[in-house]
Enzyme design. Structure first.
Site, PDB file in Angstrom:
ATOM      1  CG  ASN A  79      -1.849   1.128   1.308  1.00 39.48           C
ATOM      2  OD1 ASN A  79      -1.762   2.061   0.513  1.00 39.48           O
ATOM      3  ND2 ASN A  79      -2.757   1.091   2.264  1.00 39.48           N
ATOM      4  CG  HIS A  82     -12.523   3.980   2.845  1.00 41.49           C
ATOM      5  ND1 HIS A  82     -13.182   5.006   3.474  1.00 41.49           N
ATOM      6  CD2 HIS A  82     -11.203   4.193   3.041  1.00 41.49           C
ATOM      7  CE1 HIS A  82     -12.302   5.816   4.032  1.00 41.49           C
ATOM      8  NE2 HIS A  82     -11.094   5.352   3.771  1.00 41.49           N
ATOM      9  CD  GLU A 114      -8.501  -1.159   3.674  1.00 36.30           C
ATOM     10  OE1 GLU A 114      -7.987  -0.939   4.801  1.00 36.30           O
ATOM     11  OE2 GLU A 114      -8.687  -0.280   2.844  1.00 36.30           O
ATOM     12  NE  ARG A 152      -9.301  13.171   2.464  1.00 41.29           N
ATOM     13  CZ  ARG A 152      -9.230  11.850   2.463  1.00 41.29           C
ATOM     14  NH1 ARG A 152     -10.325  11.115   2.604  1.00 41.29           N
ATOM     15  NH2 ARG A 152      -8.080  11.251   2.317  1.00 41.29           N
ATOM     16  NE  ARG A 172      -6.042   1.811  -0.412  1.00 38.25           N
ATOM     17  CZ  ARG A 172      -6.123   2.882   0.324  1.00 38.25           C
ATOM     18  NH1 ARG A 172      -5.084   3.294   1.004  1.00 38.25           N
ATOM     19  NH2 ARG A 172      -7.233   3.560   0.387  1.00 38.25           N
TER      20      ARG A 172
END
Ligand code: ADP
Length: 413
Positions: free
Chosen positions: A7, A189, A395, A250, A99
């Site tokens: 990742n 996600h 993940e 964010r 990823r």
């Protein structure tokens, strides 16, 4: 097969080595062999490695770029010192799963990389200028380190959401903006939402088609997903990961007219306003303190800090609004599933989200909730119509499994 899962972010590379194959997938017998992260690439980097069964290794070293970082990771994995079971040389790493954040409309499933596919992913950079270039650096580095000797697979964050219907993924702006530039909601996600929905299905012994749940990935980045008949039918992040929930830095949903207003008032360029919405807003912007939920909770509890408390209230309120709307979108919701650093660990945030939701069939068991930190478990009251689960995400496991499936040409879920 030993799969290296990478990742690659803008200034960090996380990895896991997972032993898996089609038999092990069928038996859920996959094994994590090693994991780690190199952070702050480009300056004095922090390196943390761990082989299963051995104590963790921590060091600092100057690491200039992603290639040097991945080279260091691979050299450690095959080293005597790491002692990773069954891995002694490069040949023992059989494939690499990456990823990849944005797959645009083109990539609705995981794919084996070749030159053409890499070019197609490069074409998605316009949609994900902050993410895909870093992910691709991981691919280029593996090419350099392994030569063409190792198959590489890309697993996209957007792919799980490709089942969203057009009425959910389109923005109500002129349709030609979608046709010309593919301006639409993609969602992110996806691998995390897909993993926890899969885990829920195993825990409840359900076929995929009977899974009707809302998954909440609450971490530094946060998103909600409405899953009906096993498929994503809506999600809170949009064309980019800026839309939706309040996150660490964010803003999530805002009135788009604010952009022009702030630009006019403060003399900011559009890029500067976008940067404020991405990097200076959310929990950080409201609290004025930090983007880290643990620290915000500590400030609220220990110092009764008004803005830390406000940040928590706003964070949970936005999530509650999404839950309500996704119950309307799905109909018969069986469960809410909490995951991500906040969702897995914070009983306080889970309790605040579920507060006063009895009208929606959501009733929490406070004692069970308090017991759950970073582990899998049910925390709804026995009388709750909607089950409440905390399920730690994984993940990397799905990336490793998709890597095996691509190599074996087995069907991808
Ligand atoms: P990322 O999106 O970067 O992968 P994570 O999923 O690791 O992020 O989540 C990080 C967030 O989880 C941080 O805001 C951190 O403070 C929060 N977090 C971790 N443990 C707890 C806890 N026990 N209570 C509250 N928040 C927590």
């Amino acid at each position: 097969m030993n799969i290296l899962v990478l990742n690659s972010g803008s200034s960090s590379v996380k990895f896991q080595v997972i032993e898996t194959d089609l038999d092990l997938i069928a038996k859920s017998g996959d094994k994590k062999l090693a994991s780690g992260i190199i952070e702050r690439i480009g300056s004095e980097s922090i390196i943390s490695f761990k082989a299963e069964g051995n104590p963790p290794v921590k060091q600092t070293a100057p690491i200039r770029d992603h290639k040097i970082a991945i080279d260091k990771i691979v050299k450690w994995i095959i080293s005597k010192e790491a002692n990773v079971p069954n891995i002694k040389s490069l040949k023992d790493i059989h494939a690499v799963g990456h990823r990849m954040v944005h797959g645009g409309e083109k990539f609705t499933r995981s794919v084996m990389l070749n030159e053409q596919i890499i070019r197609d992913i490069e074409d998605c950079i316009e949609l994900a200028p902050l993410h895909n270039p870093a992910n691709l650096k991981g691919v280029y580095a593996v090419n350099d380190i392994f030569g063409n000797g190792v198959p590489q697979i890309a697993v996209f964050d957007t792919a799980f959401h490709h089942t969203m219907p057009d009425h959910a993924y389109l923005y109500a702006i002129p349709y030609q903006m979608y046709r010309r530039y593919k301006v639409r909601r993609y969602g992110f996600h996806g691998t995390s939402h897909r993993y926890v929905a899969y885990r829920y299905r195993l825990l409840n012994n359900l076929p995929k088609k009977q899974v009707n749940v809302i998954t909440l990935h609450l971490g530094n980045g946060s998103s909600v997903c409405a899953i009906k008949n096993g498929n994503s039918i809506d999600t809170s992040m949009g064309m980019t990961p800026l839309e939706g929930l309040i996150m660490g830095t964010r803003s999530g949903d805002v009135d788009p007219a604010i952009i022009q207003f702030l630009s006019h008032k403060e003399g900011y360029s559009l890029a500067e306003v976008e940067s404020i919405l991405n990097k200076e807003s959310g929990l950080l912007g409201i609290s004025g303190l930090t983007n880290d939920m643990r620290e915000i909770i500590a400030e609220a509890e220990e110092h009764d800090d008004r803005r830390a408390k406000l940040a928590i209230t706003m964070y949970c309120y936005r999530i509650r609004k999404y839950i309500g709307s996704y119950i309307a979108a799905i109909g018969n919701v069986q469960a809410l599933i909490f995951t991500g650093g906040i969702g897995e660990n914070s009983d306080l945030i889970r309790a605040k989200i579920c507060e006063g939701m009895e009208i929606m069939g959501i009733k929490i068991d406070q004692d069970k909730n308090k017991e759950l930190h970073g582990k899998e478990g049910l925390f709804s009251d026995d009388k709750s119509a909607v089950a409440l689960w905390s399920i730690p995400t994984n993940e990397e496991l799905l990336i490793a499994r998709d890597t095996v499936r691509c190599i074996e040409k087995a069907p991808l879920p």
